[in-house]
Design an enzyme around this catalytic site. Structure first.
Site, short mmCIF file in Angstrom:
data_model
loop_
_atom_site.label_atom_id
_atom_site.label_comp_id
_atom_site.label_asym_id
_atom_site.label_seq_id
_atom_site.Cartn_x
_atom_site.Cartn_y
_atom_site.Cartn_z
N SER B 47 -24.80 -20.01 10.18
CA SER B 47 -23.59 -19.99 9.42
C SER B 47 -23.67 -20.88 8.12
O SER B 47 -22.66 -20.50 7.29
CB SER B 47 -22.42 -20.28 10.25
OG SER B 47 -22.55 -21.67 10.60
N HIS B 48 -24.54 -21.63 7.90
CA HIS B 48 -24.47 -22.39 6.75
C HIS B 48 -25.87 -22.14 6.00
O HIS B 48 -26.12 -22.97 4.91
CB HIS B 48 -24.30 -23.96 7.09
CG HIS B 48 -22.97 -24.24 7.65
ND1 HIS B 48 -22.40 -23.78 8.85
CD2 HIS B 48 -21.81 -24.68 6.77
CE1 HIS B 48 -21.16 -24.44 8.90
NE2 HIS B 48 -20.73 -24.82 7.76
N ARG B 52 -24.78 -17.80 3.17
CA ARG B 52 -23.73 -18.05 2.33
C ARG B 52 -24.24 -17.63 0.89
O ARG B 52 -23.28 -17.48 0.01
CB ARG B 52 -23.66 -19.31 2.30
CG ARG B 52 -23.06 -20.08 3.71
CD ARG B 52 -21.78 -19.83 3.62
NE ARG B 52 -21.04 -20.59 4.94
CZ ARG B 52 -20.23 -21.31 4.95
NH1 ARG B 52 -20.07 -22.25 4.19
NH2 ARG B 52 -19.51 -21.96 6.16
N ALA B 180 -16.40 -29.65 12.67
CA ALA B 180 -15.37 -29.12 12.07
C ALA B 180 -14.15 -29.81 12.70
O ALA B 180 -14.06 -30.08 14.04
CB ALA B 180 -15.06 -27.66 11.92
N ASP B 188 -18.66 -19.74 11.46
CA ASP B 188 -18.76 -19.06 12.78
C ASP B 188 -17.74 -17.88 12.96
O ASP B 188 -18.15 -17.07 13.74
CB ASP B 188 -18.10 -20.13 13.84
CG ASP B 188 -19.06 -21.27 13.98
OD1 ASP B 188 -20.39 -21.35 13.59
OD2 ASP B 188 -18.77 -22.70 13.95
#
Lengths: 334, 334
Positions: B47-48, B52, B180, B188
Site C-alpha cells: 500500500s506504500h 503510489r 496509523a 489499505d
C-alpha cells in the site's frame, strides 16, 4: 445528603498528609503525595483518589517503598535530567528534577526527565498539566506491574502503561489527556469489583486466559488486554522501553514484591518529554491549537479530553470535595 | 510465474527515479523519493510502494507539490531543528536536517526536528529505522488529510496520523513499529477497493455517516474511524498538535487542493523526536530491550512489530522484488 462528608481541597490534603506522616513519610513526601491524591479526588478520578490510600499505607508498612527517600538528580546533558527516586514515590522525584527540566526546555527547546527506582501509583495527568501551564507541551509515560497481556500472547508482561499529554491553549485550561494503554486501568477494575459492575467485553482475561467481564476474575490471577488490539499493544511496548530501558528502571514484569507482604505499588520508571512550542514556530501555537479544537467541536465531538475533569474541579472548588461517609471513616481510621 | 516481473532494489529504484525525473523532480528529490518507495515495496508494504506512483505523478502534474523544492533548515535552538520543506516532499526535508538533528541529539541527549509545508505520502518507518541504526530511539508523527472522524463526532477532521517508533536492539535489526491512528490506513482502503475485499467492521463510515465495510463507500465521500475508540482519537489529536501546531504546518483539515486537479498528497507537517538511550543510563540499554523482547516471546507473542517487514526484506534481498506484470507496465507507462 447525610451519607457524604464535604471537605475543602486544603482540608482533604491536610488529612492525607497526616496519614502519610503517621505511616513513615517525610514531610516533603507527605505534602507532595497528599496534594497528588487530593487533586485526583477533586477532579473526580475516584479510582486514583483517596480510594488508593489503604494500599499506600499497606505498602509503606511492608517496607517495599521508602516514604522518606530523598531523590538524587543528575544533570547528564544539556537536554536530559535523570533522577534516581531511591525507592521512593515518583512524584517527589519529578518535583526534585522539575526546575532543571524547565531550564533545559527553555534553553534547548526540548528536554526530558528520566526517573528510575520510583513508585508511581497515582494519576498521570497531574504530572503533565503544570508543564502546559508553564507554556510547554508535555508527554509522559509510566509503566507499572505486569497485568496486561501483549497482543497475541497469553501471559501478562505490560503494566497498564498510561500516556499523558498536555498542551497550552489560548485562553482556557490546558488540553490534557491521560489514558491507559490497556483497555481499562487497574483502578477501574478495582472500583468495578467493589461496586459489583461487569467490565466491558474485550477488556479482561481470567486466570485461565479466557475472556471475562467479571472484575473479580481479572483481579484473581487474571489479566487485562491492551486497548485497540495490536496497536495499543505496540504503544504499551514503547512505554516499557521509554520507562525502563531508557531510565534504567525496572520493566513491569520485573516488579517483585514477594518479600514484602502488603506491597501494592510498582517500582519502575517514568519519562517525561517537554517541548517549547513557541520556539521559532511560524504561527502562534496557542491560537493554532484553538483552531483545531474549534474544528473538533464543529465536527460533532462535544466533549474534549479533560473537559469532565475540569468540570469536576470547578464544582469542587465551589462546593468542596464530597467523600462518602465510608471513605471519610476509612481515612480517619488510617 | 509468468505474471510477475522481478527487479533488484537498485533496478526498481532507478526505474522510479526516471519516472520522477520525467515528471519534474530535481535529481536530489527523485533519488530520495525513489529510494523511499522502492524500500517500501521491498519490505512488502504494497500500500506504500509502487502502487503510489500514479498518484505522485498526478500530483506533480497538478502543480500542488513542487518536485524541485529546496528545503530550508533553521537551527533554532540547541535541541531543535526546523525545516521548511517549501512545498516539496517531506523526505528530502528530513534528509536536509538529519545531520544537524543527529549532532544535537549527541550533544543534548534529546532533540527534535519539526518539518512544515511538506508532503508525506509514503510509509513512516523508513524515517525512523535509520535513527535506531545510529543508536537512537526515534518517535515520529505525521498528519495527512481529513479522512478520520474524531470519536463522538460525525465529520472527518484528522488524517490517518501514523506514529512510528524505532529503538536499537542488542544484536538484531532495530525494533520498529509504524501504525496509523485510524483503524485502517488510506492505502489499505485503496488496496481493498482495488481487490474487492471488504473492510473489517468498525473501521469506516459511508458519506452519510453510517458504518460500512465497503471500501468504495469509504473512498466515495465516507470516512475512517480512529483505532481503539476515544483513546486512538486522542492519539490522533496529539499527532495534529505535534505535526501542525508545533511545526507551523497545516492541520489535516486545512489541506485544500481544490485549485489543483489531480492533487492527492497532503501538505502538512512532521515531527521526529530522537533520544540517546545510552546517555547516563544505569544499565546497558540494548541488552535491556532484548530482555523485554525475550519476555514477550515467552508470553506467547510470536511476532514482534516489524518481523514480517524484515522477513520480506530478506526475501527480496535474496530473490529480488516481485511486481505484478500490471504494476510493472504501469510504471513503464509513467
Amino acid at each position: 445528603m447525610t451519607d457524604t462528608v464535604t471537605l475543602s481541597l486544603a482540608a482533604l490534603q491536610r488529612l492525607l498528609e497526616e496519614i502519610l506522616l503517621r505511616h513513615g513519610c517525610s514531610a516533603d513526601v507527605a505534602a507532595c503525595i497528599a496534594h497528588n491524591y487530593a487533586i485526583a479526588e477533586q477532579d473526580g478520578a475516584k479510582s486514583h483518589g483517596v480510594f488508593r490510600l489503604p494500599a499506600i499505607v499497606s505498602t509503606l508498612k511492608s517496607g517495599w517503598l521508602d516514604g522518606k527517600a530523598v531523590p538524587s538528580v543528575d544533570d547528564v546533558s544539556p537536554g536530559l535530567v535523570r533522577v534516581d527516586a531511591r525507592n521512593g514515590f515518583t512524584q517527589p522525584a519529578l518535583a526534585a528534577g522539575r526546575a532543571l527540566l524547565l531550564e533545559k526546555a527553555k534553553t534547548c527547546g526540548i528536554a526530558a526527565i528520566a526517573i528510575r527506582n520510583s513508585h508511581h501509583f497515582g494519576a498521570l495527568w497531574p504530572d503533565v498539566e503544570p508543564f502546559a501551564r508553564d507554556g510547554l507541551i508535555a508527554l509522559s509515560v509510566v509503566n507499572s506491574m505486569a497485568t496486561v497481556v501483549p497482543h497475541g500472547g497469553t501471559k501478562p508482561v505490560y503494566g497498564t502503561n498510561p500516556i499523558a499529554f498536555a498542551t497550552p491553549r489560548e485562553a482556557d485550561d490546558p488540553l490534557v489527556f491521560d489514558q491507559a494503554s490497556s483497555a481499562l486501568a487497574n483502578g477501574d477494575v478495582q472500583i468495578a469489583a467493589r461496586e459489583g459492575h461487569a467490565l466491558p467485553a474485550g477488556a479482561g482475561l481470567d486466570r485461565y486466559g479466557n475472556p471475562t467481564t467479571d472484575p473479580q476474575a481479572v483481579l484473581d490471577g487474571g489479566a487485562l488486554l491492551p486497548f485497540g488490539g495490536h496497536k495499543g499493544s505496540s504503544i504499551a511496548l514503547m512505554v516499557e522501553i521509554l520507562c525502563a530501558g531508557l531510565t534504567g528502571g525496572q520493566f513491569s514484569f520485573e516488579v517483585d514484591w514477594s518479600e514484602h507482604e502488603g506491597a501494592l505499588t510498582p517500582k519502575t520508571g517514568q519519562t517525561i518529554i517537554v517541548l517549547d512550542p513557541e520556539r521559532g514556530a511560524s504561527a502562534p501555537f496557542r491560537s493554532r491549537v484553538e483552531q483545531l479544537l474549534t474544528k473538533l467541536r464543529a465536527a460533532g465531538q462535544e466533549r474534549l479530553p479533560g473537559d469532565r475533569r475540569y468540570a469536576n474541579r470547578r464544582r469542587a472548588q465551589l462546593n468542596g470535595i464530597s467523600l462518602t461517609r465510608d471513605e471519610h471513616e476509612m481515612l480517619l481510621a488510617l
